[in-house]
Design a protein around this motif. Structure first.
Motif, mmCIF file in Angstrom:
data_model
loop_
_atom_site.group_PDB
_atom_site.id
_atom_site.type_symbol
_atom_site.label_atom_id
_atom_site.label_comp_id
_atom_site.label_asym_id
_atom_site.label_seq_id
_atom_site.Cartn_x
_atom_site.Cartn_y
_atom_site.Cartn_z
ATOM 1 N N MET A 1 -82.387 -8.778 23.533
ATOM 2 C CA MET A 1 -83.807 -8.419 23.546
ATOM 3 C C MET A 1 -84.387 -8.491 22.135
ATOM 4 N N LYS A 2 -85.521 -9.156 21.987
ATOM 5 C CA LYS A 2 -86.157 -9.300 20.685
ATOM 6 C C LYS A 2 -86.636 -7.936 20.188
ATOM 7 N N LYS A 3 -86.753 -7.830 18.846
ATOM 8 C CA LYS A 3 -87.169 -6.567 18.246
ATOM 9 C C LYS A 3 -88.529 -6.114 18.766
ATOM 10 N N LYS A 4 -89.452 -7.080 18.918
ATOM 11 C CA LYS A 4 -90.791 -6.744 19.386
ATOM 12 C C LYS A 4 -90.743 -6.198 20.806
ATOM 13 N N ASN A 5 -90.003 -6.876 21.678
ATOM 14 C CA ASN A 5 -89.876 -6.426 23.057
ATOM 15 C C ASN A 5 -89.148 -5.095 23.145
ATOM 16 N N PHE A 6 -88.177 -4.887 22.269
ATOM 17 C CA PHE A 6 -87.440 -3.619 22.244
ATOM 18 C C PHE A 6 -88.370 -2.470 21.874
ATOM 19 N N TYR A 8 -91.640 -2.368 22.391
ATOM 20 C CA TYR A 8 -92.468 -2.112 23.565
ATOM 21 C C TYR A 8 -91.702 -1.290 24.600
ATOM 22 N N PHE A 9 -90.421 -1.627 24.775
ATOM 23 C CA PHE A 9 -89.581 -0.913 25.742
ATOM 24 C C PHE A 9 -89.472 0.571 25.385
#
Length: 364
Positions: A1-6, A8-9
């Protein structure tokens, strides 16, 4: 999982956990946001949305372009077509200006360069909200509205003179409207009401959600401000709320009885001109349908907020010397001047404005 998506998660999971643990508090926050919408936003926004939609569908923008073309060319270095979204924004408020610019650009009525410039200045608070809600209801000083509103509009001129370059505006072929002399006014009105309600439902959703976020911040992040002196804590917490959702923050600031009136009016003008993340997210939702620059838009909003805040700060000393602010908690203070707080305000303001001007000149 990309840092940006992480990231958001993590944010989404935090909100979900908060909803499960503090269900009652979260529901109250959402309800408060809904009440804020129905009592303050809906009455001032709905009629202007309907009229703006009808104006656009009847293709009256071309007449305004002809009338205001010399004015727009001289003061904003833009073609006359920019007059319609600019005036619509100044009269109607968030997020109608951004919506209008995006629609005109998608309909090939504005070039890319002109739409990119207009998106920066066609995003202002409505006069009814500024004078009726903020100046009269919150500050209990209607005269302050006559300082705040012109300051916001003056900032648009200054920003355009600083950053807009004169160009030859070449437009793609405009799509002809289907409504001619035999148009059905009833149909246009029905479509305008329907379109306006769609927009208002989106606005309601944003306000309710940001009300929830602010409530979450109140119980987590903002509690750490308790280590600061009481006055700084109260000011910063309400200012941060205003950055998130301007109405909630401005209402909180208007209840503080220890801030000098020039700073109070200057900070509130900044928040109104910047719009808060809630109003800006509404505007960005329309911009994201195009290839216009969201980054430039956000930088312009920060700059306009600082310029208008500085103007209102200065004008307050000139025109409101004998004014008294009556706060919601029933206390009154004279229009006072505090040298220390004013020096801090001016220093922070100047440094931030210079930084933003440097960034924008690199972008534009």
């Amino acid at each position: 999982m990309k840092k940006k998506n992480f990231l958001y998660f993590i944010i989404l999971m935090t909100i979900l956990i908060y909803l499960f643990i503090e269900t009652k508090t979260a529901m109250a926050a959402v309800k408060e946001g809904g009440m804020l919408f129905f009592t303050s936003v809906l009455p001032s926004l709905f009629p202007f949305l309907v009229l703006s939609n009808m104006f656009f569908k009847l293709d009256y923008a071309k007449y305004m372009a002809k009338i205001f073309s010399p004015f727009m060319s001289k003061y904003f270095k833009l073609s006359g077509k920019g007059a319609y979204p600019l005036i619509t924004s100044m009269i109607s408020g968030y997020p109608i200006g951004s919506k209008t610019v995006s629609e005109m650009y998608l309909n090939n009525q504005l070039s890319f360069n002109e739409a990119n410039k207009l998106i920066s200045i066609c995003s202002t608070p409505g006069p009814i909200f500024v004078i009726g809600t903020v100046a009269t209801a919150f500050l209990n000083l209607p005269a302050s509205g006559l300082i705040i509103l012109p300051s916001i509009y003056m900032a648009l001129f200054i920003y355009a003179r600083l950053f807009f370059k004169r160009e030859n505006h070449v437009f793609m072929g405009s799509n002809k409207q289907t409504y001619k002399k035999h148009y059905n006014v009833g149909k246009i009105f029905a479509e305008s009401v329907s379109n306006s309600m769609d927009t208002l439902i989106n606005v309601l959703g944003y306000i309710m959600f940001f009300s929830l976020i602010i409530n979450l911040m109140d119980t987590t992040l903002l509690t750490h401000l308790d280590i600061l002196p009481f006055k700084i804590n109260m000011f910063l917490s309400n200012f941060i709320k205003g950055i998130m959702e301007m109405t909630i923050g401005i209402k909180g600031l208007s209840e503080l009885n220890f801030i000098s009136a020039p700073i109070m009016i200057g900070v509130i003008t900044f928040l109104l001109s910047f719009g808060g993340l809630c109003a800006n997210m509404q505007c960005i939702s329309f911009i994201s349908n195009t290839n216009l620059s969201i980054g430039k838009y956000l930088l312009s909003k920060l700059s306009l907020g600082l310029i208008s805040g500085g103007i209102s700060y200065i004008l307050s000393f000139i025109f409101l010397k004998d004014a008294t602010l009556t706060f919601n908690i029933g206390m009154k203070i004279p229009f006072m001047f505090n040298l220390t707080s004013s020096l801090i305000f001016v220093t922070v303001y100047t440094f931030t404005l210079i930084t933003l001007i440097t960034l924008i000149k690199k972008e534009i």
